[in-house]
Design a protein around this motif. Structure first.
Motif, mmCIF file in Angstrom:
data_model
loop_
_atom_site.group_PDB
_atom_site.id
_atom_site.type_symbol
_atom_site.label_atom_id
_atom_site.label_comp_id
_atom_site.label_asym_id
_atom_site.label_seq_id
_atom_site.Cartn_x
_atom_site.Cartn_y
_atom_site.Cartn_z
ATOM 1 N N UNK A 165 7.854 6.972 -1.736
ATOM 2 C CA UNK A 165 8.128 5.827 -0.862
ATOM 3 C C UNK A 165 8.362 4.582 -1.717
ATOM 4 N N UNK A 166 9.009 3.603 -1.119
ATOM 5 C CA UNK A 166 9.293 2.371 -1.865
ATOM 6 C C UNK A 166 9.293 1.183 -0.904
ATOM 7 N N UNK A 167 8.170 0.966 -0.203
ATOM 8 C CA UNK A 167 8.171 -0.119 0.792
ATOM 9 C C UNK A 167 8.097 -1.506 0.148
ATOM 10 N N UNK A 168 8.298 -2.517 0.964
ATOM 11 C CA UNK A 168 8.133 -3.892 0.461
ATOM 12 C C UNK A 168 6.652 -4.184 0.233
ATOM 13 N N UNK A 169 5.804 -3.616 1.103
ATOM 14 C CA UNK A 169 4.358 -3.850 1.003
ATOM 15 C C UNK A 169 3.606 -2.527 1.152
ATOM 16 N N UNK A 170 2.728 -2.226 0.190
ATOM 17 C CA UNK A 170 1.918 -0.997 0.232
ATOM 18 C C UNK A 170 0.457 -1.406 0.192
ATOM 19 N N UNK A 171 -0.276 -1.100 1.245
ATOM 20 C CA UNK A 171 -1.699 -1.448 1.286
ATOM 21 C C UNK A 171 -2.499 -0.151 1.133
ATOM 22 N N UNK A 172 -3.142 0.011 -0.003
ATOM 23 C CA UNK A 172 -3.911 1.226 -0.283
ATOM 24 C C UNK A 172 -5.378 0.987 0.033
ATOM 25 N N UNK A 173 -5.910 1.727 0.997
ATOM 26 C CA UNK A 173 -7.289 1.530 1.443
ATOM 27 C C UNK A 173 -8.143 2.707 0.982
ATOM 28 N N UNK A 174 -9.053 2.462 0.062
ATOM 29 C CA UNK A 174 -9.898 3.544 -0.428
ATOM 30 C C UNK A 174 -9.140 4.559 -1.255
ATOM 31 N N UNK A 175 -8.284 4.062 -2.132
ATOM 32 C CA UNK A 175 -7.553 4.939 -3.072
ATOM 33 C C UNK A 175 -8.067 4.635 -4.472
#
Ligand SMILES: Cc1cc2nc3c(=O)[nH]c(=O)nc-3n(C[C@H](O)[C@H](O)[C@H](O)COP(=O)(O)OP(=O)(O)OC[C@H]3O[C@@H](n4cnc5c(N)ncnc54)[C@H](O)[C@@H]3O)c2cc1C
Length: 318
Positions: free
Chosen positions: A254-264
């Motif tokens: 994936x290549x989004x403008x915004x990536x929010x990683x929660x608990x990674x």
């Protein structure tokens, strides 16, 4: 100077937003002629949105009496005929599931060079930058041949408007179906989610999400941002999320403008699938988690506390 074609993809008859980044990539790289080729949807209806991003011609490509979706080889042949008819030097499209399939058939049938998963293009120099080895490296590839075929990673090039006047044309390709492959049934992913590979915003939950039900917390936040929800392999393996939601080396790229990683944690295998995201935000309870070395913004905190607050703020602001 090159005449550039862009293969446009639609979903439920509407032009996908990710096409606009491909049109942006096409602009300023040729003689100013950008031919948008449509094999489904309606060129008349799409004209308004495509000319906003610089298309100067919108062409409805068809084969008399044929259902192009039922025969991928016929579709590739029709596209090959359009390339010849409009004297295209380059054809760009999306490196989506559909685009990868079609471009591969096209390259084989026309004996042309193909670069897939491109993240940057220099069409004058005939070079493209593309992802290699599950995103571990990027290669700059020089292409030769009469027509360059390039499938561009969705969202890799930011869409920018540049209004033009587009003429609409029809092109009926006089080609035969080789009859080698026939699509008899299409089953869509049943998860109620925006397509991850094309989403502009992704909120991903890792192992600590702890249950399938808890993904609702992330879904609500992702929806407010017009995005999709993703998962790490640890979460998928634990049965908290289905495999189509997995991002990474053995999941989706994936290549989004915004990536929010929660608990990674920030594993290399997860990053292989999302490291070209424009802005990466990490939420993690451990201040020493490796992901904090690789993100643009880090929040040290519990995802079950941080995400609901973020969601409430978004509800107020949006
Ligand atoms: C060949 C191969 C292919 C692989 N392919 C993929 C792939 O495609 N995608 C993928 O994701 N992985 C893949 N993996 C697995 C990868 O190596 C990691 O094991 C996996 O990414 C870890 O997932 P995670 O970050 O969710 O979990 P963990 O590594 O368990 O990390 C969880 C993190 O959450 C933090 N945390 C704990 N509780 C909370 C809380 N309440 N709030 C906030 N933070 C919290 C912890 O501090 C920790 O840093 C692959 C591995 C191999 C060997």
């Amino acid at each position: 100077m090159a005449t550039i074609g862009v293969l446009i993809e639609t979903e439920d008859g509407n032009v996908k937003d990710t096409n606009f980044g491909v049109l942006t990539a096409a602009r300023g790289q040729g003689d100013g002629t950008i031919v948008a080729l449509m094999m489904d949807g309606s060129a008349e209806e799409a004209k308004g949105s495509l000319e906003k991003y610089g298309a100067t011609k919108v062409v409805q490509v068809s084969v008399d009496g044929a259902d192009l979706d039922a025969s991928p080889d016929l579709k590739a042949r029709a596209l090959a005929a359009a390339i010849e008819n409009f004297n295209l030097d380059v054809l760009l499209g999306l490196a989506s599931a559909q685009g990868r399939d079609l471009f591969a058939r096209l390259a084989a049938s026309m004996d042309l060079p193909l670069a897939s998963d491109c993240v940057a293009l220099d069409l004058a120099a005939k070079t493209v930058k593309k992802s290699h080895f599950s995103g571990k490296t990027f290669a700059t590839v020089k292409m030769s041949g009469s027509v360059m075929l390039c499938a561009v990673r969705p969202n890799a090039v930011e869409a920018q408007e540049a209004p033009a006047e587009a003429a609409v044309e029809s092109f009926a390709a006089a080609v035969q179906d080789p009859g080698l492959v026939r699509v008899v049934d299409v089953k869509k992913e049943t998860i109620d989610n925006v397509d991850l590979t094309e989403a502009a915003v992704i909120v991903t939950g890792g192992r600590p999400i702890a249950s399938a039900d808890n993904y609702k917390i992330l879904d609500e936040c992702a929806r407010l941002l017009g995005g999709a929800t993703g998962a790490s392999r640890a979460a998928v393996d634990a049965g908290f999320a289905p495999h189509p939601m997995q991002v990474g080396q053995t999941g989706k790229t994936v290549s989004p403008r915004l990536y929010i990683g929660c608990g990674l944690s920030g594993s290399v295998q997860h990053f292989a699938g999302m490291k070209t995201s424009k802005v990466i935000v990490a939420i993690n309870t451990d201040k020493d988690a490796p992901i904090f070395e690789k993100c643009d913004y880090g929040i040290i905190g519990d995802l079950f506390e941080v995400v609901p607050v973020l969601t409430e703020v978004l509800k107020e602001k949006l």
